[in-house]
Structure formats: structure tokens, C-alpha cells
Design a protein around this motif. Structure first.
Motif, PDB file in Angstrom:
ATOM      1  N   ASP A  42       7.756   3.132   0.294  1.00 57.94           N
ATOM      2  CA  ASP A  42       7.486   2.024   1.372  1.00 57.94           C
ATOM      3  C   ASP A  42       6.374   1.314   0.641  1.00 57.94           C
ATOM      4  O   ASP A  42       6.304  -0.192   0.770  1.00 57.94           O
ATOM      5  CB  ASP A  42       6.915   2.581   2.773  1.00 57.94           C
ATOM      6  CG  ASP A  42       7.837   3.168   3.420  1.00 57.94           C
ATOM      7  OD1 ASP A  42       8.993   2.897   3.253  1.00 57.94           O
ATOM      8  OD2 ASP A  42       7.677   4.118   4.262  1.00 57.94           O
ATOM      9  N   LEU A  43       5.257   1.746   0.109  1.00 55.13           N
ATOM     10  CA  LEU A  43       4.120   0.985  -0.454  1.00 55.13           C
ATOM     11  C   LEU A  43       4.551   0.073  -1.793  1.00 55.13           C
ATOM     12  O   LEU A  43       4.212  -1.304  -2.019  1.00 55.13           O
ATOM     13  CB  LEU A  43       3.074   1.816  -1.047  1.00 55.13           C
ATOM     14  CG  LEU A  43       1.833   1.166  -1.299  1.00 55.13           C
ATOM     15  CD1 LEU A  43       1.224   0.364  -0.354  1.00 55.13           C
ATOM     16  CD2 LEU A  43       0.740   2.276  -1.747  1.00 55.13           C
ATOM     17  N   ARG A  47       4.312  -3.954  -1.768  1.00 56.98           N
ATOM     18  CA  ARG A  47       2.791  -3.820  -2.345  1.00 56.98           C
ATOM     19  C   ARG A  47       2.325  -5.307  -2.291  1.00 56.98           C
ATOM     20  O   ARG A  47       0.849  -5.355  -2.358  1.00 56.98           O
ATOM     21  CB  ARG A  47       3.164  -3.676  -3.996  1.00 56.98           C
ATOM     22  CG  ARG A  47       4.168  -4.530  -4.588  1.00 56.98           C
ATOM     23  CD  ARG A  47       4.277  -4.091  -6.041  1.00 56.98           C
ATOM     24  NE  ARG A  47       5.330  -4.966  -6.701  1.00 56.98           N
ATOM     25  CZ  ARG A  47       6.631  -4.757  -6.642  1.00 56.98           C
ATOM     26  NH1 ARG A  47       7.461  -3.846  -5.867  1.00 56.98           N
ATOM     27  NH2 ARG A  47       7.478  -5.901  -7.320  1.00 56.98           N
ATOM     28  N   PHE A  50      -0.577  -5.459   0.250  1.00 55.45           N
ATOM     29  CA  PHE A  50      -1.740  -4.801   0.123  1.00 55.45           C
ATOM     30  C   PHE A  50      -2.589  -5.419  -1.377  1.00 55.45           C
ATOM     31  O   PHE A  50      -3.593  -4.756  -1.789  1.00 55.45           O
ATOM     32  CB  PHE A  50      -1.570  -3.363  -0.134  1.00 55.45           C
ATOM     33  CG  PHE A  50      -1.212  -2.671   1.127  1.00 55.45           C
ATOM     34  CD1 PHE A  50      -2.019  -2.134   2.188  1.00 55.45           C
ATOM     35  CD2 PHE A  50       0.445  -2.906   1.595  1.00 55.45           C
ATOM     36  CE1 PHE A  50      -1.619  -1.587   3.348  1.00 55.45           C
ATOM     37  CE2 PHE A  50       0.505  -2.058   2.817  1.00 55.45           C
ATOM     38  CZ  PHE A  50      -0.211  -1.653   3.644  1.00 55.45           C
ATOM     39  N   LEU A  57       0.501   0.679  -8.755  1.00 56.91           N
ATOM     40  CA  LEU A  57       1.188   1.714  -8.143  1.00 56.91           C
ATOM     41  C   LEU A  57       1.627   3.004  -9.053  1.00 56.91           C
ATOM     42  O   LEU A  57       1.830   3.932  -8.595  1.00 56.91           O
ATOM     43  CB  LEU A  57       2.330   0.730  -7.331  1.00 56.91           C
ATOM     44  CG  LEU A  57       2.135   0.159  -6.176  1.00 56.91           C
ATOM     45  CD1 LEU A  57       3.301  -0.519  -5.429  1.00 56.91           C
ATOM     46  CD2 LEU A  57       1.235   1.034  -5.190  1.00 56.91           C
ATOM     47  N   LEU A 111      -6.550   2.324  -0.430  1.00 55.58           N
ATOM     48  CA  LEU A 111      -5.382   2.982  -0.793  1.00 55.58           C
ATOM     49  C   LEU A 111      -6.036   4.510  -1.076  1.00 55.58           C
ATOM     50  O   LEU A 111      -5.163   5.484  -0.983  1.00 55.58           O
ATOM     51  CB  LEU A 111      -4.449   2.811  -1.790  1.00 55.58           C
ATOM     52  CG  LEU A 111      -3.691   1.198  -1.120  1.00 55.58           C
ATOM     53  CD1 LEU A 111      -2.780   0.965  -2.642  1.00 55.58           C
ATOM     54  CD2 LEU A 111      -2.938   1.410  -0.135  1.00 55.58           C
ATOM     55  N   LEU A 143      -4.128   7.232   2.090  1.00 54.67           N
ATOM     56  CA  LEU A 143      -2.588   6.980   2.516  1.00 54.67           C
ATOM     57  C   LEU A 143      -2.176   7.521   3.726  1.00 54.67           C
ATOM     58  O   LEU A 143      -1.110   7.123   4.142  1.00 54.67           O
ATOM     59  CB  LEU A 143      -1.674   7.715   1.203  1.00 54.67           C
ATOM     60  CG  LEU A 143      -2.133   7.162  -0.186  1.00 54.67           C
ATOM     61  CD1 LEU A 143      -1.544   7.652  -1.407  1.00 54.67           C
ATOM     62  CD2 LEU A 143      -1.535   5.500  -0.151  1.00 54.67           C
ATOM     63  N   SER A 147      -0.521   5.443   6.685  1.00 55.54           N
ATOM     64  CA  SER A 147       0.727   5.593   6.372  1.00 55.54           C
ATOM     65  C   SER A 147       1.587   4.819   7.552  1.00 55.54           C
ATOM     66  O   SER A 147       2.777   4.038   7.218  1.00 55.54           O
ATOM     67  CB  SER A 147       1.223   7.150   6.529  1.00 55.54           C
ATOM     68  OG  SER A 147       0.809   7.584   7.693  1.00 55.54           O
ATOM     69  N   ILE A 150       1.549   1.077   6.438  1.00 56.39           N
ATOM     70  CA  ILE A 150       2.320   1.063   4.994  1.00 56.39           C
ATOM     71  C   ILE A 150       3.739   0.688   5.594  1.00 56.39           C
ATOM     72  O   ILE A 150       4.567  -0.188   5.132  1.00 56.39           O
ATOM     73  CB  ILE A 150       1.917   2.076   4.202  1.00 56.39           C
ATOM     74  CG1 ILE A 150       0.651   1.893   3.595  1.00 56.39           C
ATOM     75  CG2 ILE A 150       2.856   2.013   3.060  1.00 56.39           C
ATOM     76  CD1 ILE A 150       0.073   2.909   2.864  1.00 56.39           C
TER      77      ILE A 150
END
Length: 366
Positions: A42-43, A47, A50, A57, A111, A143, A147, A150
Motif C-alpha cells: 500500500d505504501l 508513496r 507520504f 521505500l 514511517l 507502520l 497502517s 496508509i
């Protein structure tokens, strides 16, 4: 396991952002556990929301990979205390200076959290029974805490991408309509606008740009469609054609006698060939009469870019001889006429309205 400090090691000063992130990491988690790889997936999609890059990542992916369990769960030890050398090796030999920069970006994005030891080293301290008592390194608990945030950002990005795909699809369909309707209407001047749209579509356009492009194309298609509707006459009777190719070709090549008589005296074939001598390059046995000339132009039509339906329509609207003279003029002026098919369709449409003079299509006599 106990966390005893939130301030950084060495000369780095504590900042308001670090205090805020420490408070965030101390909050209760919204869910008891989450699959760490689903969070990473998902991140990766969200991205931009964020403020992290794909390279950053990739470092987070290494940190999460060092964590032993698949889930990030409340109450577990979520601190990664691997050294920079270990992390660099897992990141396929990433230089430590680059690694440190991406680790700092992850901390600044909230994060991960940093827990520094008294000497700045990363390690774990255990009690007499071997249980983790205290660890220093990078905490993955943010995280778990973020969550849900995200996942929501990833869902919003999926919706945004779906909307962009639908808008782009609509633009492509409108572009196709503009090209084909413009070709049908003989509006060859649309080619410049179409080229500009195709150039824009080679770029990655955002929502606003795609909406503007869609609206512009929709207006253009409406305008071309109106011109097509305005130019529609009573439908031409469909001629029943045989399945035999030779009979179809003969039908196109041979002028109807009654139609020829009603149209008056035929143009002088010798003068037509004098003004359009380029067609003779394709006549292997010469041109002796109108029947041979019409047959020659029927063979030349597809070579010039005129498809069979366009040629048939021209023969029905103008008569085979007049259509052949018009095509001979197009062949002679091939360097000046951008779209022979569209040009001939325009002549056929004007012929049905009684407003065409094929003599003007041919070059002036020398």
C-alpha cells in the motif's frame, strides 16, 4: 520491552518533529496486528502522499525484511537493530552514505522511529531468561500505528489512477472519432489538431490536463459531426454487387450508357492525358479509349490511397468517367493533396449537390 529515550545520539539536536513522531509512536495501535508486506504494498502505491521515493521505500523494505515475523503486532519487539553493514548488504551493496540518507527520510516521514543507544550503536539487551529487555535501533511500530492511514491513501490512489485511465480512454475514443469523421467530411485541416493531441498523449497527463483535452476534443467532434449531418443528402441507392471480383471491377470500369448520354458529350481523353501524363506510367499497354482509361484508374485508386468504398461512391456520384478524370488530376497533383481519399470524397459530395467541376482538379494546360 521498555523504551527509555527519544533523543538522538551525538551532536544532532532534538527537533519538534522528532518529539511529535515520538508521541505518535507511543499511541495505541488502531489494529492489533497487520501484515507487514501488505503495508509495504500500500505504501508503494501511495508513496507520493507520504513524501518518499521508491529508493527510500527499498530501504524500508530491507528493514521490514530483517524483522522476523510476517505480522507487525502490538506487544511484539518491533525494533530492528541490524548494523549499517548488514542493511547495506541486504540492499544489494547500497553505499552507507546513501543508506543513511534514506533512513533519515523514513524517520522524517514518520514511517519509522529511531531509538539511539548511549554510544550510538544498535543492539539488543536481554534478561537472564533470554527475553528482550531493551533494544536500540529503528522502530517499525509507526507502520502499525499508521497502517489504516496508509491503506486509505492507497485506496485513494487506486481511485485516482482508475479515473485517469477512464479519462485517457475517453480522450483516445474522441480522438478516433475526430480522425474518422474528419476524414469522412473531407476536413483535412484537422490533421494539425490531431497531431497536437497525439503529441500530448505521449506524456503522462494529470487529471486537469486530461479533462481539458477531453472537453476540447468533444467540442471538435461535435462540430465535425454537425458538418457531416449537414452534408448528408438523400441516400444513394445501393448497387447489388456480385461476389465475383472480376464482375465487381467491370461494374466500376464500364460507364453506364444512359448516364453518359444524359451527361452530354464526354471530355476529350487526349487532352486529359496531356494534362495528367503521370498516369501513363502505369498503363503497360497504353490508353486507347475511355473504357481502358476507367479501368486504369480503377487499378490506380488503391495505390493512391483511395479505398474501394470511396472509389465506388465517386463513380456513382460523378459517373465513372468524371471520377476517373478527377482521380487522374489527384495523381498528377499528388504532392499537393495531403489526403487523396478525403479529397475524392469531398468531390463526390459536391457532385451530388451539382457543384463540382473536375476540370479544375487537373493541372492547368501548359
Amino acid at each position: 520491552m521498555q523504551t527509555v529515550t527519544t533523543t538522538p545520539f551525538g551532536r544532532r539536536p532534538v527537533t519538534a518533529g522528532q518529539i511529535e513522531l515520538s508521541a505518535l509512536a507511543a499511541r495505541p495501535a488502531p489494529v492489533p496486528a497487520v501484515d507487514k508486506w501488505e503495508v509495504i504494498q500500500d505504501l508503494s502505491l501511495a508513496r507520493a502522499a507520504f513524501g518518499v521515493s521508491d529508493r527510500t521505500l527499498s530501504v524500508l523494505n530491507v528493514l521490514v525484511g530483517v524483522h522476523a515475523r510476517r505480522e507487525l503486532a502490538e506487544g511484539d519487539m518491533l525494533i530492528v537493530y541490524a548494523s549499517n553493514a548488514t542493511l547495506s548488504a541486504r540492499a544489494h551493496g547500497m553505499p552507507e552514505s546513501t543508506l543513511r540518507r534514506h533512513l533519515a527520510a523514513l524517520v522524517n516521514a514518520g514511517l519509522i522511529a529511531r531509538h539511539d543507544s548511549p554510544n550510538g550503536k544498535r543492539y539488543i539487551r536481554r534478561d537472564g531468561s533470554g527475553d528482550a529487555m531493551r533494544a536500540f535501533g529503528f522502530d517499525l511500530r509507526p507502520l502499525l500505528i499508521r497502517s489504516v492511514e496508509i491503506a486509505q491513501a492507497a485506496q485513494a490512489e487506486r481511485g485516482r489512477q482508475a479515473e485517469l485511465a477512464a479519462l485517457r480512454e475517453e480522450v483516445v475514443l474522441l480522438l478516433r472519432d475526430a480522425v474518422k469523421l474528419g476524414d469522412h467530411a473531407g476536413q483535412v485541416e484537422l490533421s494539425d489538431r490531431v497531431a497536437l493531441v497525439r503529441r500530448d498523449l505521449r506524456r503522462k497527463l494529470e487529471r486537469e490536463a486530461l479533462i481539458a483535452l477531453r472537453n476540447r476534443l468533444a467540442a471538435l467532434v461535435d462540430k465535425v459531426r454537425e458538418s457531416c449531418v449537414a452534408g448528408v443528402e438523400a441516400p444513394v441507392a445501393t448497387v447489388e454487387m456480385s461476389a465475383c471480383d472480376s464482375r465487381n471491377e467491370r461494374h466500376i470500369q464500364e460507364p453506364d450508357k444512359e448516364q453518359s448520354d444524359s451527361e452530354g458529350q464526354a471530355p476529350d481523353l487526349r487532352k486529359v492525358l496531356e494534362r495528367c501524363p503521370d498516369v501513363l506510367d502505369y498503363a503497360t499497354e497504353g490508353v486507347r479509349n475511355w473504357e481502358g482509361f476507367v479501368s486504369l484508374m480503377a487499378r490506380l485508386a488503391p495505390m493512391t490511397g483511395v479505398d474501394l468504398p470511396t472509389w465506388r461512391d465517386a463513380c456513382q456520384s460523378m459517373g465513372p468517367m468524371e471520377a476517373s478524370v478527377a482521380l487522374a488530376g489527384i495523381v498528377q497533383r499528388i504532392g499537393e493533396i495531403r489526403s487523396p481519399g478525403a479529397y475524392l470524397r469531398t468531390l463526390a459530395r459536391k457532385a451530388r449537390a451539382g457543384a463540382v467541376d473536375v476540370d479544375r482538379v487537373m493541372p492547368r494546360a501548359a
